[in-house]
Each structure stands twice: as structure tokens, then as C-alpha cells.
Design a protein around this motif. Structure first.
Motif, PDB file in Angstrom:
ATOM      1  N   SER A 271      62.680 -16.770 -22.591  1.00 40.14           N
ATOM      2  CA  SER A 271      63.842 -17.625 -22.348  1.00 40.14           C
ATOM      3  C   SER A 271      64.312 -17.519 -20.898  1.00 40.14           C
ATOM      4  O   SER A 271      64.643 -18.525 -20.259  1.00 40.14           O
ATOM      5  CB  SER A 271      64.977 -17.247 -23.307  1.00 40.14           C
ATOM      6  N   PHE A 272      64.335 -16.302 -20.362  1.00 43.45           N
ATOM      7  CA  PHE A 272      64.760 -16.130 -18.972  1.00 43.45           C
ATOM      8  C   PHE A 272      63.727 -16.695 -18.004  1.00 43.45           C
ATOM      9  O   PHE A 272      64.079 -17.136 -16.907  1.00 43.45           O
ATOM     10  CB  PHE A 272      65.034 -14.652 -18.676  1.00 43.45           C
ATOM     11  N   SER A 273      62.445 -16.698 -18.385  1.00 42.47           N
ATOM     12  CA  SER A 273      61.438 -17.315 -17.518  1.00 42.47           C
ATOM     13  C   SER A 273      61.684 -18.813 -17.415  1.00 42.47           C
ATOM     14  O   SER A 273      61.515 -19.412 -16.341  1.00 42.47           O
ATOM     15  CB  SER A 273      60.023 -17.033 -18.050  1.00 42.47           C
ATOM     16  N   LEU A 274      62.109 -19.433 -18.523  1.00 41.44           N
ATOM     17  CA  LEU A 274      62.423 -20.859 -18.489  1.00 41.44           C
ATOM     18  C   LEU A 274      63.712 -21.119 -17.724  1.00 41.44           C
ATOM     19  O   LEU A 274      63.838 -22.115 -17.008  1.00 41.44           O
ATOM     20  CB  LEU A 274      62.524 -21.416 -19.915  1.00 41.44           C
TER      21      LEU A 274
ATOM     22  N   LYS B 239      56.975 -29.295 -18.109  1.00 37.97           N
ATOM     23  CA  LYS B 239      56.873 -30.740 -18.288  1.00 37.97           C
ATOM     24  C   LYS B 239      57.734 -31.207 -19.468  1.00 37.97           C
ATOM     25  O   LYS B 239      58.377 -32.257 -19.396  1.00 37.97           O
ATOM     26  CB  LYS B 239      55.415 -31.138 -18.524  1.00 37.97           C
ATOM     27  N   GLY B 240      57.758 -30.428 -20.539  1.00 36.13           N
ATOM     28  CA  GLY B 240      58.479 -30.847 -21.735  1.00 36.13           C
ATOM     29  C   GLY B 240      59.950 -30.504 -21.760  1.00 36.13           C
ATOM     30  O   GLY B 240      60.741 -31.194 -22.407  1.00 36.13           O
ATOM     31  N   MET B 241      60.343 -29.432 -21.054  1.00 33.77           N
ATOM     32  CA  MET B 241      61.716 -28.948 -21.168  1.00 33.77           C
ATOM     33  C   MET B 241      62.723 -29.816 -20.435  1.00 33.77           C
ATOM     34  O   MET B 241      63.784 -30.163 -20.990  1.00 33.77           O
ATOM     35  CB  MET B 241      61.791 -27.505 -20.649  1.00 33.77           C
ATOM     36  N   GLY B 242      62.456 -30.171 -19.178  1.00 25.80           N
ATOM     37  CA  GLY B 242      63.428 -30.921 -18.399  1.00 25.80           C
ATOM     38  C   GLY B 242      64.720 -30.142 -18.250  1.00 25.80           C
ATOM     39  O   GLY B 242      64.722 -28.986 -17.838  1.00 25.80           O
ATOM     40  N   GLU B 243      65.845 -30.754 -18.637  1.00 22.55           N
ATOM     41  CA  GLU B 243      67.155 -30.097 -18.550  1.00 22.55           C
ATOM     42  C   GLU B 243      67.599 -29.504 -19.891  1.00 22.55           C
ATOM     43  O   GLU B 243      68.738 -29.077 -20.035  1.00 22.55           O
ATOM     44  CB  GLU B 243      68.208 -31.105 -18.077  1.00 22.55           C
ATOM     45  N   TYR B 244      66.707 -29.484 -20.869  1.00 19.09           N
ATOM     46  CA  TYR B 244      67.056 -28.983 -22.199  1.00 19.09           C
ATOM     47  C   TYR B 244      67.324 -27.481 -22.151  1.00 19.09           C
ATOM     48  O   TYR B 244      66.808 -26.764 -21.280  1.00 19.09           O
ATOM     49  CB  TYR B 244      65.915 -29.289 -23.170  1.00 19.09           C
ATOM     50  N   ASP B 245      68.108 -26.995 -23.109  1.00 25.34           N
ATOM     51  CA  ASP B 245      68.476 -25.575 -23.168  1.00 25.34           C
ATOM     52  C   ASP B 245      67.233 -24.687 -23.226  1.00 25.34           C
ATOM     53  O   ASP B 245      66.334 -24.901 -24.061  1.00 25.34           O
ATOM     54  CB  ASP B 245      69.345 -25.325 -24.410  1.00 25.34           C
ATOM     55  N   ALA B 246      67.187 -23.687 -22.339  1.00 24.64           N
ATOM     56  CA  ALA B 246      65.990 -22.850 -22.220  1.00 24.64           C
ATOM     57  C   ALA B 246      65.724 -22.028 -23.475  1.00 24.64           C
ATOM     58  O   ALA B 246      64.561 -21.841 -23.878  1.00 24.64           O
ATOM     59  CB  ALA B 246      66.121 -21.926 -21.006  1.00 24.64           C
ATOM     60  N   PHE B 247      66.784 -21.519 -24.118  1.00 25.37           N
ATOM     61  CA  PHE B 247      66.582 -20.704 -25.318  1.00 25.37           C
ATOM     62  C   PHE B 247      66.071 -21.548 -26.477  1.00 25.37           C
ATOM     63  O   PHE B 247      65.171 -21.135 -27.209  1.00 25.37           O
ATOM     64  CB  PHE B 247      67.885 -19.994 -25.702  1.00 25.37           C
ATOM     65  N   SER B 248      66.630 -22.730 -26.642  1.00 21.48           N
ATOM     66  CA  SER B 248      66.148 -23.611 -27.702  1.00 21.48           C
ATOM     67  C   SER B 248      64.732 -24.087 -27.419  1.00 21.48           C
ATOM     68  O   SER B 248      63.921 -24.261 -28.340  1.00 21.48           O
ATOM     69  CB  SER B 248      67.089 -24.815 -27.858  1.00 21.48           C
ATOM     70  N   ALA B 249      64.413 -24.305 -26.138  1.00 15.63           N
ATOM     71  CA  ALA B 249      63.046 -24.662 -25.769  1.00 15.63           C
ATOM     72  C   ALA B 249      62.090 -23.532 -26.137  1.00 15.63           C
ATOM     73  O   ALA B 249      60.987 -23.761 -26.646  1.00 15.63           O
ATOM     74  CB  ALA B 249      62.971 -24.959 -24.267  1.00 15.63           C
ATOM     75  N   SER B 250      62.539 -22.293 -25.910  1.00 22.83           N
ATOM     76  CA  SER B 250      61.717 -21.146 -26.298  1.00 22.83           C
ATOM     77  C   SER B 250      61.511 -21.097 -27.801  1.00 22.83           C
ATOM     78  O   SER B 250      60.430 -20.734 -28.285  1.00 22.83           O
ATOM     79  CB  SER B 250      62.377 -19.834 -25.833  1.00 22.83           C
TER      80      SER B 250
END
Length: 303
Positions: free
Chosen positions: A246-249, A185-196
Motif C-alpha cells: 500500500s505504501f509503495s502505491l 496504469k490501473g490505479m490513477g487517483e484511486y485510494d492506494a489501500f483499496s487498490a492494494s
């Protein structure tokens, strides 16, 4: 190959989680699961920061919006602090293999949480998949016990493994499933590693507060001096909250959540061989059958 990037990321996530679960099981038995949880998150924060600085020019995710920070931080608290706290203790009590088998319930739990929070609808096949998944887990954790009472033979079902350990792993599955939905819900198209990294930072804050109230900081200093445990924590941190999360995201971003979760859930099968080879665990046909049925149930849930 690019068309299957999400699917490949999902398979790699399962491989990474296999490595990290065994590393953390070993480290947790040496220095305790609480210390392992905090140390591996601090390591992961710097692993992700170094990668992001090279890849994006940001060591810290300062380009994330307030909306992303709120939901990803909440996801980190639920997934890392609650979910992983319970899961890591389950590693110590019943071992990584059984814990990760019960963690195969995370995808169905994620679907349930998604239904509650995001309005995602579950069809009849999804409910059937959850039932098959439960059957696979029951095959492994329950056994028939034969005893004699007052001269008559009594047969009853009992748990093959520690009930508290099973409940801990179940709580871990619920925590991680909820964290995954919140992160999507929070990540959207944002970078997965930075989201992690945002999730990891929230996890560090949560565990730090927990350590203050529990007065467990001496455990961390003791763990830092334990060379053997630190090697395993470093290995687990690299393959777990850095690569694995990160890879899960990435998988969730590039394919449907159902397919991604299904591929991540093959860990219970992948972990059988290293459990036998490294930890010398004895695996019987019932446990292998249960693992296969569990993963088949998860696959059915998302077909």
C-alpha cells in the motif's frame, strides 16, 4: 513534510519489506513458500478491509471502476502469483538478503516494462544505471574459483549461491516490476489501500486455483496449525501486502515512479544488519560492496 510524502512513503516501504522478507524467509523454511503466499494474502485482505472501512467506509473496494478492477487484478496476478511465488521460493533457497539484493533489479525492469507498455523513454543515464546495478549484483553472486587440472592452475568464475535460487529471485524481480507498472496504469487517483486490496484479492484467486491443480491444500491446513510459522506469517502479512504494498502505491502516487522505486530499492542495504544479528549470517566485504554498488546503480538510474 507534506511536500515529501511520496519520498517518506518510499523509505517506509523499504523498511516494511525488510521486515516482511525476513519473516517470510523464516516461515517459508518451516511450512513451505506456497502455503505462506496464500495465507499472508488472506490476512492482508482483512487487514486492508478493516483499515478501509475505518478510513473510507468501504470494507470492500466496491467503488472502483471496471477499468481499475481489470488492470489492478492483472497486476495482482502478475505481481503476487508469479512474482512473489518465485521470490518466496528464492527466500527458501538463497535467503532473504541475497533475494532482496537481486530484487534491486526491479526498478530497471519496471522502466523497461514501462517503455514497452506505456511508451516511457529510457535515456543513456538510465542504461548506465542498469549496468552499474548489474555490476553490484555480479560482485555478490560470482566468485573466482581456483583449481588444478593436469598440473596447471585454472581460474574460473562460478556462482557463490544456488543458480536456481538466483534465477527464482530474478523472476520475482521481473514479476514485481511488471505488476508495479500495471498497477500504476490501473490505479490513477484511486485510494492506494483499496487498490492494494484488489491486487490481493486477485492474488488469492490465483493461488487458490493453483492449489487446486497442484493439490496443495493440505499444506495450508498444516501451516495453519504451526504456531511459530503463523506468528511470522502474520507479522509478514502486516508489513508486506498490507503496509508495504500500500505504501509503495502511495509513493508512486505522490512522487515520480523513479524516485519511489529508488527509495524502495535500499532494502538490500537495510537487510544486512538484521541478517547478521537474527540469522547469524556471515557477510563479507565483497557482499557489502556489492549491495552499496547495486543501490548506487539504482539511484543513478533515476537521478
Amino acid at each position: 513534510m507534506q511536500d515529501y510524502f511520496g519520498e517518506i512513503a518510499g523509505v517506509l516501504t523499504a523498511v516494511f519489506w525488510t521486515v516482511t522478507s525476513m519473516a517470510f524467509e523464516s516461515a517459508g523454511k518451516k511450512v513451505g513458500s506456497l502455503a505462506v503466499n496464500l495465507i499472508r494474502l488472506v490476512m492482508a485482505f482483512f487487514f486492508i478491509g478493516a483499515y478501509s472501512w475505518i478510513a473510507r467506509g468501504f470494507f470492500f473496494p466496491s467503488d472502483a471502476s471496471l477499468f481499475q478492477w481489470q488492470w489492478l487484478a492483472l497486476s495482482g496476478l502478475v505481481g503476487f502469483v508469479i512474482g512473489d511465488l518465485l521470490l518466496f521460493q528464492a527466500f527458501v533457497v538463497v535467503g532473504a538478503r541475497i533475494s532482496m539484493l537481486i530484487m534491486a533489479l526491479a526498478p530497471p525492469f519496471a522502466a523497461l516494462v514501462g517503455w514497452l507498455l506505456l511508451g516511457e523513454v529510457l535515456d543513456s543515464q538510465s542504461w548506465l544505471g542498469m549496468a552499474v546495478t548489474m555490476v553490484g549484483i555480479v560482485i555478490v553472486i560470482l566468485k573466482r574459483e581456483r583449481s588444478t587440472q593436469n598440473g596447471s592452475i585454472v581460474r574460473k568464475l562460478t556462482s557463490s549461491y544456488s543458480v536456481p535460487g538466483i534465477l527464482l529471485a530474478l523472476g520475482g524481480a521481473i514479476g514485481q516490476a511488471t505488476g508495479l507498472v500495471l498497477s500504476k496504469k490501473g490505479m490513477g487517483e484511486y485510494d492506494a489501500f483499496s487498490a492494494s486490496q484488489i491486487r490481493v484479492l486477485a492474488g488469492i484467486a490465483g493461488f487458490s486455483i493453483l492449489f487446486i491443480f497442484m493439490k496443495r491444500w493440505p499444506w495450508v491446513w498444516t501451516a495453519l496449525k504451526h504456531g511459530s510459522a503463523m506468528k511470522r506469517i502474520t507479522l509478514g502479512a502486516f508489513f508486506g501486502p498490507f503496509l508495504g504494498v500500500s505504501f509503495s502505491l502511495l509513493a508512486v502516487q505522490h512522487t515520480s515512479a523513479g524516485i519511489a522505486a529508488t527509495l524502495m530499492a535500499i532494502t538490500p542495504v537495510l537487510i544486512i544488519a538484521p541478517s547478521v544479528i537474527i540469522f547469524k549470517e556471515k557477510v563479507n566485504w565483497k557482499e557489502i560492496l556489492g549491495a552499496v554498488v547495486t543501490v548506487a546503480g539504482v539511484a543513478m538510474f533515476f537521478l
